[in-house]
Scaffold this active site. Structure first.
Site, PDB file in Angstrom:
ATOM      1  N   ASP A 150       2.067 -10.293   8.737  1.00 11.57           N
ATOM      2  CA  ASP A 150       2.128  -8.908   9.212  1.00 11.57           C
ATOM      3  C   ASP A 150       3.037  -8.867  10.430  1.00 11.57           C
ATOM      4  O   ASP A 150       3.210  -9.881  11.116  1.00 11.57           O
ATOM      5  CB  ASP A 150       0.728  -8.393   9.571  1.00 11.57           C
ATOM      6  CG  ASP A 150       0.642  -6.876   9.485  1.00 11.57           C
ATOM      7  OD1 ASP A 150       0.129  -6.351   8.471  1.00 11.57           O
ATOM      8  OD2 ASP A 150       1.087  -6.203  10.445  1.00 11.57           O
ATOM      9  N   SER A 151       3.607  -7.687  10.709  1.00 15.18           N
ATOM     10  CA  SER A 151       4.459  -7.567  11.895  1.00 15.18           C
ATOM     11  C   SER A 151       3.648  -7.195  13.134  1.00 15.18           C
ATOM     12  O   SER A 151       4.173  -7.182  14.235  1.00 15.18           O
ATOM     13  CB  SER A 151       5.551  -6.527  11.653  1.00 15.18           C
ATOM     14  OG  SER A 151       4.959  -5.295  11.320  1.00 15.18           O
TER      15      SER A 151
ATOM     16  N   CYS B   7       0.784   2.897  -1.424  1.00 15.21           N
ATOM     17  CA  CYS B   7      -0.079   3.987  -0.953  1.00 15.21           C
ATOM     18  C   CYS B   7       0.727   5.271  -0.756  1.00 15.21           C
ATOM     19  O   CYS B   7       0.288   6.180  -0.065  1.00 15.21           O
ATOM     20  CB  CYS B   7      -0.821   3.586   0.313  1.00 15.21           C
ATOM     21  SG  CYS B   7       0.265   3.077   1.648  1.00 15.21           S
TER      22      CYS B   7
ATOM     23  N   PHE C 235       1.826  -8.087   4.300  1.00 15.39           N
ATOM     24  CA  PHE C 235       1.317  -6.869   4.947  1.00 15.39           C
ATOM     25  C   PHE C 235      -0.223  -6.981   5.006  1.00 15.39           C
ATOM     26  O   PHE C 235      -0.945  -6.153   4.461  1.00 15.39           O
ATOM     27  CB  PHE C 235       1.734  -5.593   4.193  1.00 15.39           C
ATOM     28  CG  PHE C 235       3.211  -5.481   3.946  1.00 15.39           C
ATOM     29  CD1 PHE C 235       4.061  -5.010   4.942  1.00 15.39           C
ATOM     30  CD2 PHE C 235       3.767  -5.850   2.724  1.00 15.39           C
ATOM     31  CE1 PHE C 235       5.432  -4.902   4.719  1.00 15.39           C
ATOM     32  CE2 PHE C 235       5.128  -5.734   2.490  1.00 15.39           C
ATOM     33  CZ  PHE C 235       5.970  -5.258   3.486  1.00 15.39           C
TER      34      PHE C 235
ATOM     35  N   ASN D 239       8.557  -9.970  10.230  1.00 14.94           N
ATOM     36  CA  ASN D 239       8.996  -8.872   9.385  1.00 14.94           C
ATOM     37  C   ASN D 239       8.945  -9.377   7.938  1.00 14.94           C
ATOM     38  O   ASN D 239       9.623 -10.344   7.584  1.00 14.94           O
ATOM     39  CB  ASN D 239      10.419  -8.468   9.769  1.00 14.94           C
ATOM     40  CG  ASN D 239      10.924  -7.332   8.897  1.00 14.94           C
ATOM     41  OD1 ASN D 239      10.681  -7.284   7.681  1.00 14.94           O
ATOM     42  ND2 ASN D 239      11.627  -6.415   9.514  1.00 14.94           N
ATOM     43  N   ALA D 240       8.146  -8.732   7.120  1.00  9.31           N
ATOM     44  CA  ALA D 240       7.887  -9.249   5.775  1.00  9.31           C
ATOM     45  C   ALA D 240       9.167  -9.369   4.948  1.00  9.31           C
ATOM     46  O   ALA D 240       9.316 -10.311   4.173  1.00  9.31           O
ATOM     47  CB  ALA D 240       6.899  -8.327   5.061  1.00  9.31           C
TER      48      ALA D 240
ATOM     49  N   ASP E  26       1.069  -5.316  -0.032  1.00  7.41           N
ATOM     50  CA  ASP E  26       0.396  -4.044   0.303  1.00  7.41           C
ATOM     51  C   ASP E  26       1.140  -3.377   1.460  1.00  7.41           C
ATOM     52  O   ASP E  26       0.602  -3.262   2.566  1.00  7.41           O
ATOM     53  CB  ASP E  26      -1.075  -4.319   0.657  1.00  7.41           C
ATOM     54  CG  ASP E  26      -1.856  -3.030   0.874  1.00  7.41           C
ATOM     55  OD1 ASP E  26      -1.366  -1.950   0.462  1.00  7.41           O
ATOM     56  OD2 ASP E  26      -2.955  -3.093   1.454  1.00  7.41           O
TER      57      ASP E  26
HETATM   58  N1  SAH Z   1      -3.397  -5.077   3.246  1.00  2.00           N
HETATM   59  C1  SAH Z   1      -3.942  -4.478   4.430  1.00  2.00           C
HETATM   60  C2  SAH Z   1      -3.355  -3.112   4.744  1.00  2.00           C
HETATM   61  C3  SAH Z   1      -1.874  -3.090   4.921  1.00  2.00           C
HETATM   62  S1  SAH Z   1      -1.293  -1.657   5.712  1.00  2.00           S
HETATM   63  C4  SAH Z   1      -5.458  -4.358   4.284  1.00  2.00           C
HETATM   64  O1  SAH Z   1      -5.953  -4.459   3.165  1.00  2.00           O
HETATM   65  O2  SAH Z   1      -6.131  -4.165   5.286  1.00  2.00           O
HETATM   66  C5  SAH Z   1       0.349  -2.081   6.021  1.00  2.00           C
HETATM   67  C6  SAH Z   1       0.563  -3.170   7.053  1.00  2.00           C
HETATM   68  O3  SAH Z   1       1.953  -3.461   7.075  1.00  2.00           O
HETATM   69  C7  SAH Z   1       0.169  -2.842   8.482  1.00  2.00           C
HETATM   70  O4  SAH Z   1      -0.732  -3.820   8.937  1.00  2.00           O
HETATM   71  C8  SAH Z   1       1.493  -2.942   9.282  1.00  2.00           C
HETATM   72  O5  SAH Z   1       1.299  -3.549  10.548  1.00  2.00           O
HETATM   73  C9  SAH Z   1       2.318  -3.849   8.390  1.00  2.00           C
HETATM   74  N2  SAH Z   1       3.775  -3.714   8.448  1.00  2.00           N
HETATM   75  C10 SAH Z   1       4.524  -2.599   8.511  1.00  2.00           C
HETATM   76  N3  SAH Z   1       5.841  -2.903   8.433  1.00  2.00           N
HETATM   77  C11 SAH Z   1       5.917  -4.256   8.320  1.00  2.00           C
HETATM   78  C12 SAH Z   1       6.990  -5.178   8.166  1.00  2.00           C
HETATM   79  N4  SAH Z   1       8.250  -4.759   8.125  1.00  2.00           N
HETATM   80  N5  SAH Z   1       6.711  -6.490   8.047  1.00  2.00           N
HETATM   81  C13 SAH Z   1       5.425  -6.927   8.074  1.00  2.00           C
HETATM   82  N6  SAH Z   1       4.380  -6.094   8.209  1.00  2.00           N
HETATM   83  C14 SAH Z   1       4.613  -4.776   8.318  1.00  2.00           C
END
Ligand code: SAH
Length: 400
Positions: free
Chosen positions: A256-257, A343, A235, A282-283, A303
């Protein structure tokens, strides 16, 4: 502040009478009163400045009223307020004074964090010479509030641009007319900001939130202290953690997605002269594939977006966090580092730690906690308003 005696001069403000339970809440130091605790608020306009009184008619202070939100009252002052725009200007100055005390090593930070800066419903972030704000309530959406805000920000900071960011979901809930993100001062929509010596591109009209996740700024530096070897930032958005880990690691992968987020992440890597591998995926699926393939890492950052949006789905959220942490823990080598974040305000720090310990037991790993942290200090926490504290981050080391 003691309540001021009533005077005829403030009769211009309407009075909202609240229940004994609502009164208790305000007396306990909170600033919200829910609609179910409103006894009378007939004919009060959306976003009005109102006097608040207890069931006996005793004044409790001055508040902003919403006709739409379940949070009907957000207290502004325990005393009297006659000129809301003037108070807004004064509180922006105070908020800037607080940042002078707590902000170091960056030109990007939160200037106003809503209730925690005594300006409920207002977010203001600074990205070098661009200031971005977001309005979350009817009162802050008024023309008078906007004018005072923008003029105070320009007077104090002389920014190249001021931009309004919009959260359409919040505007709908608050019954505010739809708006698009827009420049309200200046012409610049792009800049570069720096935190902890790492540089980032900022595009004022694009990206999530106000453009970046400034609440993690101090945590990036903390995580970088322990990071080593082969690192995975799950993420990763525009690469906040990944870019901070890169100088300490032999290889960094960011996942990230969101493709637009990764495009900026890649530009950020170039800007800092780093090579980072970005994966659009997709994470959850990726971690599953990695664990089947037996991939191992020395450092993993998790995150995710908030899983618990309401108290009601807390159990589901905790299961989601546990699954994610369990998968990651199985992939961290002995002596490796896990950085795990949440968060979700609805997940308490105790629940979060409990979830990680259950995941560690299931994964048969022994963890030492290096640091338990929260949001950066420019996102202040008001002791008597627990909702202002939302970010949890645990940095731990797996035993050998
Ligand atoms: N770590 C980042 C903030 C993460 S916010 C920083 O410090 O800037 C959460 C992130 O998760 C977003 O960028 C969103 O695009 C991503 N996200 C949401 N669902 C997801 C998924 N299923 N797989 C991968 N990424 C995802």
């Amino acid at each position: 502040m003691p309540a001021m005696p009533e005077r005829s001069s403030d009769s211009a403000l309407a009075t909202v009478t609240i229940s004994a339970r609502g009164t208790l809440r305000l007396r306990s130091g909170h600033v919200w009163v829910y609609r179910s605790d409103i006894l009378s608020a007939d004919g009060i306009a959306p976003g009005a400045l109102v006097k608040v009184s207890d069931p006996q008619g005793k004044s409790l202070g001055t508040a902003l009223y919403s006709t739409a939100s379940q949070i009907a009252i957000r207290l502004l002052s325990r005393g009297r307020v006659e000129d809301f725009p003037a108070l807004l200007r004064q509180r922006i100055q105070e908020a800037l004074g607080y940042r002078d005390l707590v902000v170091r090593d960056t030109d990007a930070y939160r200037i106003v964090f809503s209730e925690a800066d005594f300006l409920p419903g207002l977010i203001v972030d600074r990205y070098n010479d661009i200031v971005a704000f977001q309005v979350l309530t009817q009162a802050m959406d008024s023309e008078a509030a906007r004018q005072a805000l923008v003029s105070e920000l320009c007077d104090r900071l002389n920014p190249a641009a001021v931009v309004e960011r919009v959260d359409p979901r919040v505007r709908r809930l608050e019954q505010l007319s739809p708006r698009n993100a827009a420049l309200v001062h200046g012409e610049n929509t792009n800049t570069i900001f720096t935190m902890n010596g790492v540089r980032f591109h900022y595009a004022a009209l694009e990206g999530q939130k106000t453009g970046s996740f400034l609440d993690q700024r101090e945590n990036y530096a903390a995580a970088a202290q322990y990071a080593h070897g082969d690192a995975l930032d799950v993420f990763c958005y525009q690469g906040g953690f990944a870019l901070h880990l890169a100088p300490h690691c032999s290889h960094v992968t960011g996942v990230d997605s969101s493709r637009p987020a990764l495009e900026v992440a890649d530009q950020n890597a170039t800007l800092n002269g780093r090579e980072i591998e970005w994966l659009e995926a997709n994470a959850f699926d990726l971690l599953k594939d990695y664990s089947v393939a037996g991939r191992q890492f020395d450092t993993i950052v998790l995150d995710p977006p908030a899983f618990a949006k309401t108290r009601k789905n807390l159990d589901t959220a905790l299961r989601g966090y546990k699954e994610l942490n369990l998968r990651a823990l199985k992939m961290v080598r002995p002596g490796g580092i896990l950085v795990s974040c949440s968060c979700s305000y609805h997940v308490s720090q105790a629940e979060f730690l409990q979830m990680i310990s259950e995941a560690a037991l299931d994964a048969r790993k022994t963890l030492r906690i290096l640091e338990v942290r929260g949001q950066a200090k420019d996102h202040p926490v008001l002791l008597t308003v627990p909702e202002t504290s939302y970010l949890k981050i645990v940095i731990c080391r797996l035993s050998n």
